[in-house]
Design a protein around this motif. Structure first.
Motif, PDB file in Angstrom:
ATOM      1  N   THR A  65       2.157  25.784  11.679  1.00 59.69           N
ATOM      2  CA  THR A  65       3.182  26.818  11.765  1.00 59.69           C
ATOM      3  C   THR A  65       4.489  26.369  11.123  1.00 59.69           C
ATOM      4  OG1 THR A  65       3.800  26.027  13.976  1.00 59.69           O
ATOM      5  CG2 THR A  65       2.192  27.823  13.851  1.00 59.69           C
ATOM      6  N   HIS A  66       4.596  25.068  10.895  1.00 66.24           N
ATOM      7  CA  HIS A  66       5.812  24.531  10.263  1.00 66.24           C
ATOM      8  C   HIS A  66       5.481  23.146   9.715  1.00 66.24           C
ATOM      9  CE1 HIS A  66      10.047  23.778   9.471  1.00 66.24           C
ATOM     10  NE2 HIS A  66       9.945  22.635  10.113  1.00 66.24           N
ATOM     11  N   GLY A  67       6.194  22.750   8.681  1.00 69.54           N
ATOM     12  CA  GLY A  67       6.014  21.411   8.123  1.00 69.54           C
ATOM     13  C   GLY A  67       4.947  21.362   7.049  1.00 69.54           C
ATOM     14  N   ARG A  68       4.661  20.140   6.607  1.00 66.18           N
ATOM     15  CA  ARG A  68       3.732  19.960   5.495  1.00 66.18           C
ATOM     16  C   ARG A  68       2.736  18.847   5.781  1.00 66.18           C
ATOM     17  NH1 ARG A  68       6.251  19.310  -0.265  1.00 66.18           N
ATOM     18  NH2 ARG A  68       7.261  17.491   0.653  1.00 66.18           N
ATOM     19  N   VAL A  69       1.557  18.993   5.152  1.00 66.83           N
ATOM     20  CA  VAL A  69       0.551  17.939   5.107  1.00 66.83           C
ATOM     21  C   VAL A  69       0.342  17.602   3.642  1.00 66.83           C
ATOM     22  CG1 VAL A  69      -1.821  17.267   5.615  1.00 66.83           C
ATOM     23  CG2 VAL A  69      -0.596  18.786   7.187  1.00 66.83           C
ATOM     24  N   LEU A  70       0.517  16.332   3.299  1.00 68.44           N
ATOM     25  CA  LEU A  70       0.415  15.892   1.911  1.00 68.44           C
ATOM     26  C   LEU A  70      -0.717  14.890   1.763  1.00 68.44           C
ATOM     27  CD1 LEU A  70       4.227  15.224   1.285  1.00 68.44           C
ATOM     28  CD2 LEU A  70       2.958  17.292   0.686  1.00 68.44           C
ATOM     29  N   LEU A  71      -1.574  15.126   0.774  1.00 64.46           N
ATOM     30  CA  LEU A  71      -2.629  14.179   0.412  1.00 64.46           C
ATOM     31  C   LEU A  71      -2.356  13.733  -1.009  1.00 64.46           C
ATOM     32  CD1 LEU A  71      -5.382  12.939   1.432  1.00 64.46           C
ATOM     33  CD2 LEU A  71      -6.475  14.710   0.035  1.00 64.46           C
ATOM     34  N   ASP A  72      -2.100  12.441  -1.179  1.00 66.66           N
ATOM     35  CA  ASP A  72      -1.683  11.937  -2.499  1.00 66.66           C
ATOM     36  C   ASP A  72      -0.463  12.681  -3.019  1.00 66.66           C
ATOM     37  OD1 ASP A  72      -3.286   9.766  -3.060  1.00 66.66           O
ATOM     38  OD2 ASP A  72      -4.879  10.954  -3.968  1.00 66.66           O
TER      39      ASP A  72
ATOM     40  N   MET B  22       0.837  -1.199   0.000  1.00 62.73           N
ATOM     41  CA  MET B  22       0.000   0.000   0.000  1.00 62.73           C
ATOM     42  C   MET B  22       0.873   1.251   0.000  1.00 62.73           C
ATOM     43  SD  MET B  22      -3.228  -0.803   2.528  1.00 62.73           S
ATOM     44  CE  MET B  22      -2.204  -1.114   3.965  1.00 62.73           C
ATOM     45  N   THR B  23       0.288   2.359  -0.444  1.00 68.86           N
ATOM     46  CA  THR B  23       0.980   3.634  -0.446  1.00 68.86           C
ATOM     47  C   THR B  23       0.276   4.589   0.511  1.00 68.86           C
ATOM     48  OG1 THR B  23      -0.367   4.387  -2.314  1.00 68.86           O
ATOM     49  CG2 THR B  23       1.735   3.338  -2.830  1.00 68.86           C
ATOM     50  N   ALA B  24       0.999   5.616   0.932  1.00 72.69           N
ATOM     51  CA  ALA B  24       0.456   6.570   1.886  1.00 72.69           C
ATOM     52  C   ALA B  24      -0.511   7.518   1.186  1.00 72.69           C
ATOM     53  CB  ALA B  24       1.576   7.347   2.550  1.00 72.69           C
ATOM     54  N   LEU B  25      -1.747   7.564   1.652  1.00 79.89           N
ATOM     55  CA  LEU B  25      -2.700   8.559   1.180  1.00 79.89           C
ATOM     56  C   LEU B  25      -2.406   9.895   1.844  1.00 79.89           C
ATOM     57  CD1 LEU B  25      -5.319   9.351  -0.330  1.00 79.89           C
ATOM     58  CD2 LEU B  25      -6.580   8.612   1.712  1.00 79.89           C
ATOM     59  N   LEU B  26      -2.098   9.839   3.150  1.00 78.19           N
ATOM     60  CA  LEU B  26      -1.813  11.042   3.918  1.00 78.19           C
ATOM     61  C   LEU B  26      -0.414  10.954   4.504  1.00 78.19           C
ATOM     62  CD1 LEU B  26      -2.939  13.663   5.395  1.00 78.19           C
ATOM     63  CD2 LEU B  26      -3.424  12.125   7.315  1.00 78.19           C
ATOM     64  N   ARG B  27       0.306  12.051   4.435  1.00 70.83           N
ATOM     65  CA  ARG B  27       1.652  12.100   5.027  1.00 70.83           C
ATOM     66  C   ARG B  27       1.859  13.472   5.661  1.00 70.83           C
ATOM     67  NH1 ARG B  27       6.177  10.005   1.329  1.00 70.83           N
ATOM     68  NH2 ARG B  27       5.555   8.084   2.381  1.00 70.83           N
ATOM     69  N   THR B  28       2.427  13.483   6.842  1.00 72.84           N
ATOM     70  CA  THR B  28       2.866  14.742   7.435  1.00 72.84           C
ATOM     71  C   THR B  28       4.379  14.717   7.561  1.00 72.84           C
ATOM     72  OG1 THR B  28       2.779  14.077   9.769  1.00 72.84           O
ATOM     73  CG2 THR B  28       0.724  14.847   8.770  1.00 72.84           C
ATOM     74  N   GLU B  29       4.970  15.893   7.375  1.00 71.22           N
ATOM     75  CA  GLU B  29       6.417  16.030   7.471  1.00 71.22           C
ATOM     76  C   GLU B  29       6.744  17.172   8.425  1.00 71.22           C
ATOM     77  OE1 GLU B  29       7.629  16.719   3.459  1.00 71.22           O
ATOM     78  OE2 GLU B  29       7.342  14.621   2.840  1.00 71.22           O
ATOM     79  N   SER B  30       7.326  16.835   9.561  1.00 69.66           N
ATOM     80  CA  SER B  30       7.743  17.828  10.563  1.00 69.66           C
ATOM     81  C   SER B  30       6.602  18.780  10.917  1.00 69.66           C
ATOM     82  CB  SER B  30       8.956  18.612  10.062  1.00 69.66           C
ATOM     83  OG  SER B  30      10.046  17.756   9.818  1.00 69.66           O
TER      84      SER B  30
END
Length: 234
Positions: A57-64, A1-9
């Protein structure tokens, strides 16, 4: 499976006080990920940040793989993110049927909205029996089902669910957990579940993440006794 949602820092909070600190998280497509932790760990803040209610305030939220920074809440819904907050936020003056229709107001495919509503009634039989009842006449468990059903009418890809068992009887809690597993298995729904009922959450989760003071302290498919005592209080 692959990540649908990812957060970075991912870092977020209220005013000058950060609540989340450098949170890295992967939520796989078609999985249930339980977010566990004591009160004040940052669980609700995490969901509010992911759904766009609270800016990071910092970092990223990635959807697909696409960055969601700056995306408005309405657009998050259109992209398939549904957030069911703690407290069973239904409109108590409206009927069950009217509440469910709210979940599909933004969708252009009216035929599929009707189909999705029928599927919710099939899945949540208590709602079908009370479709003309106003929200204030429902039990706590029925209101939780209604809040969940309203989100599902929007055909979400990612469901952010905050404390669905709060204040409910163990039997109702077990039914809701079973329903979440059914939705994952039947439709491939991806769920990020914040839950104080650790045993119930772990029974259906594919992975668990434990937060303490806004930081990820452990993750995996098994939370051992040491972790439970240190971070979950039992």
């Amino acid at each position: 499976m692959t990540a649908l949602l990812r957060t970075e820092s991912l870092t977020a909070g209220y005013g000058a006080a950060p609540v989340l600190h450098e949170v890295d998280l992967d939520v796989e497509t078609g999985s249930i990920t339980a977010v566990l932790g004591a009160n004040g760990a940052g669980k609700t803040t995490l969901l509010r940040t992911l759904s766009g209610l609270l800016p990071a305030t910092h970092g990223r939220v990635l959807l697909d793989g696409k960055d969601l920074r700056g995306v408005r809440v309405e657009e998050m819904v259109r992209r398939g993110v549904a957030h069911v907050p703690e407290g069973r936020g239904v409109v108590t003056e409206l009927t069950v049927d009217e509440n469910l229709r709210l979940g599909g107001l933004w969708r252009k495919d009216r035929a599929d909205v009707r189909k999705a509503t029928a599927e919710v009634y099939e899945l949540f039989e208590p709602l079908a029996r009370r479709r003309k009842f106003p929200g204030h006449q429902l039990s706590g468990g029925e209101r939780q089902l209604l809040a969940l059903g309203r989100a599902l009418v929007g055909r979400p890809r990612l469901l952010l669910l905050d404390e669905p068992s709060l204040g409910l009887a163990p039997k109702i809690t077990a039914q809701i957990m079973t329903l979440l597993g059914t939705l994952r298995d039947r439709s491939g729904l991806t769920v990020l579940l914040v839950e104080q009922n650790v045993r119930g959450a772990l029974a259906i989760a594919d992975e668990a993440v434990v937060l303490a003071l806004g930081r990820v302290v452990t993750r995996g498919t098994d939370i051992n006794d040491e972790m439970r005592h240190a971070y979950l209080g039992f």
